[in-house]
Write a protein that holds these residues in place. Structure first.
Motif, PDB file in Angstrom:
ATOM      1  N   GLY A  60       0.814  -1.213   0.000  1.00  0.00           N
ATOM      2  CA  GLY A  60       0.000   0.000   0.000  1.00  0.00           C
ATOM      3  C   GLY A  60       0.842   1.254   0.000  1.00  0.00           C
ATOM      4  N   LEU A  61       1.953   1.217   0.726  1.00  0.00           N
ATOM      5  CA  LEU A  61       2.833   2.376   0.755  1.00  0.00           C
ATOM      6  C   LEU A  61       3.476   2.608  -0.602  1.00  0.00           C
ATOM      7  CD1 LEU A  61       4.265   4.451   2.794  1.00  0.00           C
ATOM      8  CD2 LEU A  61       6.225   2.944   2.454  1.00  0.00           C
ATOM      9  N   LEU A  62       3.931   1.531  -1.240  1.00  0.00           N
ATOM     10  CA  LEU A  62       4.576   1.688  -2.540  1.00  0.00           C
ATOM     11  C   LEU A  62       3.565   2.171  -3.578  1.00  0.00           C
ATOM     12  CD1 LEU A  62       7.331   1.416  -3.835  1.00  0.00           C
ATOM     13  CD2 LEU A  62       6.774  -0.942  -4.445  1.00  0.00           C
ATOM     14  N   HIS A  63       2.340   1.686  -3.469  1.00  0.00           N
ATOM     15  CA  HIS A  63       1.292   2.154  -4.388  1.00  0.00           C
ATOM     16  C   HIS A  63       1.014   3.632  -4.172  1.00  0.00           C
ATOM     17  CE1 HIS A  63      -2.860   2.735  -5.907  1.00  0.00           C
ATOM     18  NE2 HIS A  63      -2.468   1.895  -6.843  1.00  0.00           N
ATOM     19  N   LEU A  64       0.945   4.053  -2.913  1.00  0.00           N
ATOM     20  CA  LEU A  64       0.744   5.471  -2.609  1.00  0.00           C
ATOM     21  C   LEU A  64       1.844   6.310  -3.239  1.00  0.00           C
ATOM     22  CD1 LEU A  64      -0.552   7.821  -0.904  1.00  0.00           C
ATOM     23  CD2 LEU A  64       1.085   7.183   0.894  1.00  0.00           C
ATOM     24  N   ALA A  65       3.089   5.866  -3.098  1.00  0.00           N
ATOM     25  CA  ALA A  65       4.218   6.617  -3.651  1.00  0.00           C
ATOM     26  C   ALA A  65       4.142   6.695  -5.167  1.00  0.00           C
ATOM     27  CB  ALA A  65       5.525   5.961  -3.221  1.00  0.00           C
ATOM     28  N   MET A  66       3.700   5.611  -5.798  1.00  0.00           N
ATOM     29  CA  MET A  66       3.670   5.584  -7.259  1.00  0.00           C
ATOM     30  C   MET A  66       2.573   6.489  -7.826  1.00  0.00           C
ATOM     31  SD  MET A  66       2.907   2.410  -9.848  1.00  0.00           S
ATOM     32  CE  MET A  66       1.145   2.575  -9.532  1.00  0.00           C
ATOM     33  N   VAL A  67       1.411   6.518  -7.185  1.00  0.00           N
ATOM     34  CA  VAL A  67       0.277   7.268  -7.758  1.00  0.00           C
ATOM     35  C   VAL A  67       0.251   8.723  -7.308  1.00  0.00           C
ATOM     36  CG1 VAL A  67      -1.107   5.169  -7.956  1.00  0.00           C
ATOM     37  CG2 VAL A  67      -1.329   6.601  -5.905  1.00  0.00           C
ATOM     38  N   SER A  68       1.081   9.091  -6.334  1.00  0.00           N
ATOM     39  CA  SER A  68       1.078  10.457  -5.805  1.00  0.00           C
ATOM     40  C   SER A  68       2.407  11.129  -6.115  1.00  0.00           C
ATOM     41  CB  SER A  68       0.850  10.438  -4.293  1.00  0.00           C
ATOM     42  OG  SER A  68      -0.296   9.694  -3.952  1.00  0.00           O
ATOM     43  N   GLN A  69       2.361  12.212  -6.868  1.00  0.00           N
ATOM     44  CA  GLN A  69       3.587  12.917  -7.225  1.00  0.00           C
ATOM     45  C   GLN A  69       3.780  14.203  -6.443  1.00  0.00           C
ATOM     46  OE1 GLN A  69       4.542  13.169 -11.430  1.00  0.00           O
ATOM     47  NE2 GLN A  69       3.017  11.616 -11.948  1.00  0.00           N
ATOM     48  N   SER A  70       2.862  14.496  -5.548  1.00  0.00           N
ATOM     49  CA  SER A  70       2.870  15.789  -4.880  1.00  0.00           C
ATOM     50  C   SER A  70       3.555  15.738  -3.519  1.00  0.00           C
ATOM     51  CB  SER A  70       1.428  16.277  -4.704  1.00  0.00           C
ATOM     52  OG  SER A  70       0.692  15.346  -3.905  1.00  0.00           O
ATOM     53  N   THR A  71       3.666  16.907  -2.905  1.00  0.00           N
ATOM     54  CA  THR A  71       4.163  17.053  -1.538  1.00  0.00           C
ATOM     55  C   THR A  71       3.034  17.603  -0.671  1.00  0.00           C
ATOM     56  OG1 THR A  71       6.382  17.545  -2.324  1.00  0.00           O
ATOM     57  CG2 THR A  71       5.863  18.176  -0.077  1.00  0.00           C
ATOM     58  N   PRO A  72       2.554  16.862   0.367  1.00  0.00           N
ATOM     59  CA  PRO A  72       2.869  15.462   0.648  1.00  0.00           C
ATOM     60  C   PRO A  72       2.144  14.538  -0.341  1.00  0.00           C
ATOM     61  CG  PRO A  72       1.164  16.242   2.161  1.00  0.00           C
ATOM     62  CD  PRO A  72       1.547  17.423   1.308  1.00  0.00           C
ATOM     63  N   PRO A  73       2.444  13.223  -0.359  1.00  0.00           N
ATOM     64  CA  PRO A  73       3.212  12.483   0.647  1.00  0.00           C
ATOM     65  C   PRO A  73       4.727  12.553   0.462  1.00  0.00           C
ATOM     66  CG  PRO A  73       2.420  10.960  -1.005  1.00  0.00           C
ATOM     67  CD  PRO A  73       1.843  12.311  -1.361  1.00  0.00           C
TER      68      PRO A  73
END
Length: 374
Positions: A253-266
């Protein structure tokens, strides 16, 4: 040794034919299979898990040529590069609502466990701030995901770090192979199929090795060999495709969050997304499963007309292992033999039973690996 400009193409073509024959014989999908050169002959957990790098986008993964980061280090760097501070949560729900929420938490006799905070927030917000109930729950869930994943990583980082584990373990791999079926098949370069245009990496995909491990495909010996008629009889006592699963340190789930989110945060630094997931990123593919075999018996014949000098060179390289497996000799595990005469070369390779040999991986784009279909 004399070099030839087109020898790389000859080696690539015959290796593509072998790749297709191996995939057909073992019912492997060319939409994901990647051939390892040389293969991995693990002896324990660490040597098995140590081969789970981030695979390059190539049909033949020459581990002498590519310098790939390991999956764990990439995941850990991403996990530690994410954050969802309270200030971002406050900005999304508004300063007034945030103050009221903090007053509510402070009024409780004991703080709610972190894993319940998104639900506690939602129940409170539906009464006190319904317009931001959903975004607040999303923010707190993201914060919980990042914090939990980083906590799970801690035992695997630092001076006394535990080894980053995966499934299968070495013993589990041996057990799986022992219960798996075998296979026997043949290869004839005069009737092979070198077309890899429907594979997951179509087009030019050089092999980088020539006739033996570490040799150049550009030397004349390699070209003579690749353009000769090559016949192979191969059998595996057991073979299996085994799913590769990261251990407790990993959170998909964390890796998926990182892949689909390009903003700050996360992301703490939004440019890091491109570093890992961009077109030239370091985590664009991952290993879904491995192909392991046990009890290899392979005999190859070639009608290449080597000179006496070339025959001597070929014989001198026997410990390095030859095309197509490129498995260097290992005492009591891997044996290679070669006999040569004018117009005839015979190469034999055997692996002792009970010793898994990892011949390749099934590779997926990181989106597909995470179930995103990208």
């Amino acid at each position: 040794m004399v070099f030839d400009a087109i020898s790389t193409d000859a080696i690539t073509a015959v290796t593509d034919g072998w790749y297709n024959q191996l995939a057909t014989s073992l019912n492997l999908s060319v939409r994901s299979f990647q051939l390892l050169q040389p293969p991995v002959v693990p002896v324990d957990d660490r040597s098995l898990w140590g081969c789970f790098d981030v695979p390059p986008e190539t049909l033949k993964y020459n581990r002498w040529y590519f310098s790939q980061p390991d999956f764990f280090s990439q995941y850990a760097a991403i996990a530690n590069g994410l954050s969802f501070p309270d200030s971002a949560f406050a900005a999304d729900i508004g300063a007034v609502t945030y103050a009221k929420w903090m007053d509510y938490l402070n009024s409780l006799s004991s703080p709610p466990p972190p894993n319940t905070l998104p639900t506690v927030w939602f129940q409170w917000a539906m009464v006190n701030a319904p317009s931001v109930a959903n975004i607040g729950r999303t923010d707190l869930s993201t914060q919980l995901l990042i914090n939990s994943a980083q906590a799970a990583l801690q035992p695997f980082e630092g001076e006394n770090a535990r080894p980053a584990d995966f499934s299968p373990s070495f013993s589990d791999l041996k057990t799986t192979l022992l219960a798996s079926q075998g296979a026997s098949f043949s290869f004839d370069s005069a009737h092979d199929n070198p077309d890899v245009s429907d594979s997951w990496v179509p087009g030019d995909d050089p092999n980088y090795f020539g006739m033996w491990t570490g040799s150049s495909p550009a030397i004349r010996i390699s070209r003579k060999f690749a353009l000769s008629r090559i016949n192979i009889s191969a059998s595996f006592t057991h073979f299996a495709c085994v799913t590769v699963t990261p251990g407790t340190w990993y959170d998909s789930g964390l890796l998926h969050l990182a892949m689909v989110s390009q903003s700050t945060p996360p992301w703490i630094d939004s440019s890091d997304w491109e570093t890992y997931f961009g077109a030239s990123g370091t985590l664009t593919h991952a290993i879904g499963s491995l192909l392991a075999v046990d009890g290899i018996t392979l005999t190859l014949t070639s009608d290449a007309d080597f000179t006496e000098e070339e025959q001597a060179i070929v014989k001198a390289q026997v410990s390095m292992g030859y095309w197509p497996v490129y498995c260097p000799a290992q005492s009591s595990v891997i044996s290679n033999t070669v006999t040569t005469s004018p117009g005839s070369t015979t190469i034999s390779m055997q692996s002792a039973p009970g010793n898994p040999v990892v011949l390749g991986f099934n590779v997926f784009g990181i989106g597909n690996y995470l179930g995103g279909g990208v």
